[in-house]
Design a protein around this motif. Structure first.
Motif, mmCIF file in Angstrom:
data_model
loop_
_atom_site.group_PDB
_atom_site.id
_atom_site.type_symbol
_atom_site.label_atom_id
_atom_site.label_comp_id
_atom_site.label_asym_id
_atom_site.label_seq_id
_atom_site.Cartn_x
_atom_site.Cartn_y
_atom_site.Cartn_z
ATOM 1 N N ALA A 17 38.904 34.409 33.335
ATOM 2 C CA ALA A 17 38.046 33.556 34.154
ATOM 3 C C ALA A 17 37.633 34.267 35.440
ATOM 4 C CB ALA A 17 38.763 32.250 34.485
ATOM 5 N N ALA A 18 38.552 35.009 36.046
ATOM 6 C CA ALA A 18 38.230 35.748 37.270
ATOM 7 C C ALA A 18 37.198 36.834 37.002
ATOM 8 C CB ALA A 18 39.501 36.353 37.858
ATOM 9 N N VAL A 19 37.322 37.518 35.873
ATOM 10 C CA VAL A 19 36.367 38.571 35.518
ATOM 11 C C VAL A 19 34.980 37.976 35.299
ATOM 12 C CG1 VAL A 19 35.752 40.226 33.711
ATOM 13 C CG2 VAL A 19 38.068 40.171 34.603
ATOM 14 N N VAL A 20 34.900 36.885 34.556
ATOM 15 C CA VAL A 20 33.606 36.251 34.285
ATOM 16 C C VAL A 20 32.977 35.731 35.582
ATOM 17 C CG1 VAL A 20 32.515 34.265 33.165
ATOM 18 C CG2 VAL A 20 34.128 35.691 31.902
ATOM 19 N N THR A 21 33.786 35.152 36.451
ATOM 20 C CA THR A 21 33.279 34.644 37.729
ATOM 21 C C THR A 21 32.727 35.773 38.588
ATOM 22 O OG1 THR A 21 34.821 32.807 37.690
ATOM 23 C CG2 THR A 21 33.915 33.402 39.829
ATOM 24 N N ASN A 22 33.451 36.869 38.664
ATOM 25 C CA ASN A 22 32.998 37.993 39.483
ATOM 26 C C ASN A 22 31.755 38.648 38.905
ATOM 27 O OD1 ASN A 22 34.885 37.824 41.551
ATOM 28 N ND2 ASN A 22 36.417 38.888 40.342
ATOM 29 N N LEU A 23 31.669 38.752 37.600
ATOM 30 C CA LEU A 23 30.457 39.320 36.998
ATOM 31 C C LEU A 23 29.261 38.424 37.257
ATOM 32 C CD1 LEU A 23 31.743 40.660 33.566
ATOM 33 C CD2 LEU A 23 31.039 41.987 35.561
#
Length: 66
Positions: free
Chosen positions: A27-33
């Protein structure tokens, strides 16, 4: 006789790599992307709407296609 290649290998994950941690990381990776891509998407949206990127009122008239 059993060979080492025939035996299935099991990778043991540490306790911190549980399902909740994996979901949190994903979720953190998708949010940052998504956050990094928003300015780029906005720039393309402006270009598609006919913006020329010359400032507030610089250049030609607002909706001129000439």
């Amino acid at each position: 006789m059993t060979s080492a290649a025939a035996a299935p290998l099991r990778v043991r994950r540490p306790d911190r790599a549980g399902r909740n941690r994996t979901l949190l990381t994903a979720a953190a990776v998708v949010t940052n992307l998504g956050g990094q891509g928003a300015p780029i998407a906005a720039a393309f949206a402006v270009l598609r709407a006919g913006g020329e990127g010359r400032g507030a009122h610089g250049g030609r008239a607002r909706f001129s296609r000439c």
